[in-house]
Motif scaffolding. Structure first.
Motif, mmCIF file in Angstrom:
data_model
loop_
_atom_site.group_PDB
_atom_site.id
_atom_site.type_symbol
_atom_site.label_atom_id
_atom_site.label_comp_id
_atom_site.label_asym_id
_atom_site.label_seq_id
_atom_site.Cartn_x
_atom_site.Cartn_y
_atom_site.Cartn_z
ATOM 1 N N ALA A 57 64.004 65.285 52.373
ATOM 2 C CA ALA A 57 65.280 64.584 52.581
ATOM 3 C C ALA A 57 66.434 65.361 51.954
ATOM 4 C CB ALA A 57 65.207 63.175 51.991
ATOM 5 N N LYS A 58 66.169 65.960 50.798
ATOM 6 C CA LYS A 58 67.236 66.700 50.107
ATOM 7 C C LYS A 58 67.592 67.986 50.845
ATOM 8 C CE LYS A 58 66.891 65.173 45.321
ATOM 9 N NZ LYS A 58 66.241 65.368 44.013
ATOM 10 N N GLU A 59 66.589 68.669 51.402
ATOM 11 C CA GLU A 59 66.893 69.966 52.024
ATOM 12 C C GLU A 59 67.363 69.835 53.477
ATOM 13 O OE1 GLU A 59 63.111 71.815 51.315
ATOM 14 O OE2 GLU A 59 62.374 71.383 53.336
ATOM 15 N N ALA A 60 67.129 68.675 54.100
ATOM 16 C CA ALA A 60 67.538 68.502 55.507
ATOM 17 C C ALA A 60 69.056 68.349 55.610
ATOM 18 C CB ALA A 60 66.845 67.275 56.083
ATOM 19 N N ASP A 61 69.578 68.630 56.804
ATOM 20 C CA ASP A 61 71.014 68.442 57.038
ATOM 21 C C ASP A 61 71.344 66.973 57.259
ATOM 22 O OD1 ASP A 61 71.932 71.276 57.145
ATOM 23 O OD2 ASP A 61 70.378 71.350 58.690
ATOM 24 N N ALA A 62 70.346 66.223 57.725
ATOM 25 C CA ALA A 62 70.546 64.788 57.952
ATOM 26 C C ALA A 62 69.178 64.113 57.975
ATOM 27 C CB ALA A 62 71.268 64.556 59.276
ATOM 28 N N ILE A 63 69.183 62.796 57.772
ATOM 29 C CA ILE A 63 67.924 62.047 57.720
ATOM 30 C C ILE A 63 67.987 60.900 58.722
ATOM 31 C CG2 ILE A 63 66.414 60.658 56.225
ATOM 32 C CD1 ILE A 63 68.233 62.113 53.918
ATOM 33 N N LEU A 64 66.952 60.798 59.540
ATOM 34 C CA LEU A 64 66.819 59.644 60.426
ATOM 35 C C LEU A 64 65.703 58.774 59.846
ATOM 36 C CD1 LEU A 64 67.833 58.359 63.107
ATOM 37 C CD2 LEU A 64 65.890 59.461 64.210
ATOM 38 N N PHE A 65 66.062 57.535 59.529
ATOM 39 C CA PHE A 65 65.152 56.647 58.810
ATOM 40 C C PHE A 65 64.850 55.429 59.680
ATOM 41 C CE2 PHE A 65 64.234 53.317 55.724
ATOM 42 C CZ PHE A 65 63.529 53.960 54.720
ATOM 43 N N GLY A 66 63.591 54.981 59.693
ATOM 44 C CA GLY A 66 63.249 53.784 60.467
ATOM 45 C C GLY A 66 63.481 52.539 59.637
ATOM 46 N N ALA A 67 62.435 52.067 58.976
ATOM 47 C CA ALA A 67 62.549 50.895 58.084
ATOM 48 C C ALA A 67 61.305 50.863 57.224
ATOM 49 C CB ALA A 67 62.662 49.613 58.897
ATOM 50 N N VAL A 68 61.412 50.208 56.071
ATOM 51 C CA VAL A 68 60.247 50.113 55.182
ATOM 52 C C VAL A 68 59.994 48.662 54.796
ATOM 53 C CG1 VAL A 68 60.357 52.446 54.212
ATOM 54 C CG2 VAL A 68 61.735 50.619 53.185
ATOM 55 N N GLY A 69 58.748 48.384 54.445
ATOM 56 C CA GLY A 69 58.402 47.059 53.930
ATOM 57 C C GLY A 69 57.316 46.387 54.731
ATOM 58 N N ASP A 70 56.517 45.627 54.014
ATOM 59 C CA ASP A 70 55.506 44.786 54.643
ATOM 60 C C ASP A 70 55.097 43.744 53.625
ATOM 61 O OD1 ASP A 70 53.315 45.170 57.179
ATOM 62 O OD2 ASP A 70 52.754 43.829 55.547
ATOM 63 N N TRP A 71 54.864 42.543 54.108
ATOM 64 C CA TRP A 71 54.506 41.445 53.185
ATOM 65 C C TRP A 71 53.307 41.835 52.334
ATOM 66 C CZ3 TRP A 71 58.838 40.036 54.563
ATOM 67 C CH2 TRP A 71 59.196 39.636 55.853
ATOM 68 N N LYS A 72 52.409 42.675 52.881
ATOM 69 C CA LYS A 72 51.178 42.954 52.142
ATOM 70 C C LYS A 72 51.427 43.724 50.837
ATOM 71 C CE LYS A 72 49.620 47.131 54.514
ATOM 72 N NZ LYS A 72 48.912 47.654 55.641
ATOM 73 N N TYR A 73 52.631 44.265 50.679
ATOM 74 C CA TYR A 73 52.930 44.994 49.434
ATOM 75 C C TYR A 73 53.720 44.131 48.439
ATOM 76 C CZ TYR A 73 51.681 48.975 52.364
ATOM 77 O OH TYR A 73 51.025 49.842 53.195
ATOM 78 N N ASP A 74 53.947 42.856 48.789
ATOM 79 C CA ASP A 74 54.819 42.012 47.958
ATOM 80 C C ASP A 74 54.307 41.810 46.538
ATOM 81 O OD1 ASP A 74 56.620 41.815 49.932
ATOM 82 O OD2 ASP A 74 56.301 39.695 50.401
#
Ligand SMILES: NC(=O)C1=CN([C@@H]2O[C@H](COP(=O)(O)OP(=O)(O)OC[C@H]3O[C@@H](n4cnc5c(N)ncnc54)[C@H](O)[C@@H]3O)[C@@H](O)[C@H]2O)C=CC1
Ligand SMILES: CC(C)CC(=O)C(=O)O
Ligand SMILES: [Mg+2]
Length: 356
Positions: A57-74
């Motif tokens: 992420a730091k070395e890229a010119d830009a970042i395309l991000f989806g989404a994070v999270g799931d109840w199972k990690y709560d």
């Protein structure tokens, strides 16, 4: 030009795949490299933001991000929960300015839960401060209350705080954004109750002197939530803190027909950015192939415009999205009678086909 692709969890993988497909169809030579993040990062290497992912992420010119999270990690301890990945990326990369444009495409006037006359022609911009406020303030935690009427009882606590330079820089970004649009800025706060936001209001007012061509008004966040639903077109640009911006932008999303339509850009001081839909990983519909990929595809367009200096390609993507909507194609979240219901992949394919 290097783009880091961080799909994440739940519908994150499905929607990012569509945006990547659209980027590849532009005929440009982007170098794209994917890495796990969120729950996927935790599964791969025991941390939601693996070191290699952060490095990419730091070395890229830009970042395309989806989404994070799931109840199972709560139940995981907070530092290991998927959401820490996006919070960590924002903080590590200094992405303090979050742009969330809420635009109603005319074809979707009937998809909004509000009356068409309330939302038709809607084009507002929420500028959300993204690396401060109660989401990052210390101290925070759970403990035995040290004082007060519930002394000795268990309590949870967080700290809301904003330093002057943090308010100054987001205010400048917002005034400059307003200068390029309708020249009206509404600063949303809770100055009637919170010191943090009394301070916020004072600093924004002070900076206004440098932008005399922009009309500034102030609104309490509870009223702003109500006005967004009552008369959203009265706003031009809204600037607010991290938590209020998070909440108000989800409300604004429904004005556009669906949260699946709201893209976002998160920028640092040099316009390096992370681009993601405003929604989350939607575990309730993940894996069903029905998520709306348009917010992510429109986020890719914002990436081309703001970080990669490819305005023409950004326009091509936005025009293609308009075209598929005009063709009557709809994912389930924006479906209305008389239109054609399509899945995530079909919608992505249709946008690729519609690229002029
Ligand atoms: N930037 C990020 O990665 C974010 C992550 N989250 C995380 O996502 C998980 C789910 O959170 P929720 O509160 O349910 O918010 P959410 O935004 O994931 O979903 C809210 C509702 O909107 C629907 N929805 C969201 N995106 C959609 C799309 N593209 N097409 C059609 N319908 C869509 C979902 O099915 C759900 O009914 C949680 O773990 C949360 O922490 C939430 C917001 C942002
Ligand atoms: C993990 C959350 C702070 C993300 C979120 O809800 C957002 O950025 O809209
Ligand atoms: Mg949110």
């Amino acid at each position: 030009m290097k783009i880091a692709i961080l799909p994440g969890d739940g519908i994150g993988t499905e929607i990012t795949e569509q945006a990547v497909k659209v980027l590849k169809a532009l005929g440009e030579t982007f170098e794209m490299e994917s890495a796990p993040v969120g729950g996927a990062g935790y599964e791969a290497s025991g941390h939601p933001l693996p070191e290699a992912t952060l490095k990419l992420a730091k070395e890229a010119d830009a970042i395309l991000f989806g989404a994070v999270g799931d109840w199972k990690y709560d139940k995981l301890e907070r530092s290991l929960r998927p959401e820490q990945a996006i919070l960590g990326l924002r903080k590590h990369l200094g992405l303090f300015a979050n742009f969330r444009p809420a635009i109603l495409y005319p074809e979707l006037a009937g998809a909004s839960t509000l009356k068409p006359e309330v939302v038709s022609g809607l084009d507002i911009l929420i500028v959300r401060e993204l690396t401060g406020d109660i989401y990052f303030g210390q101290p925070r935690g759970m403990r035995e209350a040290p004082d007060g009427p519930f002394k000795g009882a268990r309590e949870g606590f967080d700290t809301m705080r904003y330093a002057e330079p943090e308010i100054r820089r987001i205010a400048h970004v917002a005034f400059q954004a307003a200068q390029k649009r309708g020249k009206r800025l509404t600063s949303v706060d809770k100055a009637n109750v919170l010191e943090t936001f009394q301070f916020w209001k004072e600093i924004v007012t002070e900076i206004h002197a440098e932008y005399p061509d922009v009309e500034l008004d102030h609104m309490y966040v509870d009223n702003a939530a109500m006005q967004l639903v009552r008369a959203p077109k009265k706003f031009d640009v809204i600037v607010t803190g991290n938590m209020f911006g998070d909440i108000l932008s989800d409300a604004a999303a429904m004005l556009t027909g669906s949260i699946g339509m709201l893209p976002s850009a998160s920028l640092d001081a040099n316009n390096k950015g992370l681009y993601e839909p405003s929604h989350g990983s939607a575990p309730d519909i993940a894996g069903k192939g029905i998520a709306n990929p348009l917010a992510t595809i429109l986020s890719a367009a914002m990436m081309l415009r703001y970080s990669l200096n490819k305005e023409e390609q950004a326009n091509r993507i936005e025009a293609a999205v308009k075209k598929v909507l005009a063709q009557g194609l709809r994912t389930a979240d924006i479906y209305e009678q008389g239109t054609t219901k399509v899945g995530t992949t079909e919608m992505g394919d249709a946008v690729v086909k519609a690229l002029a």
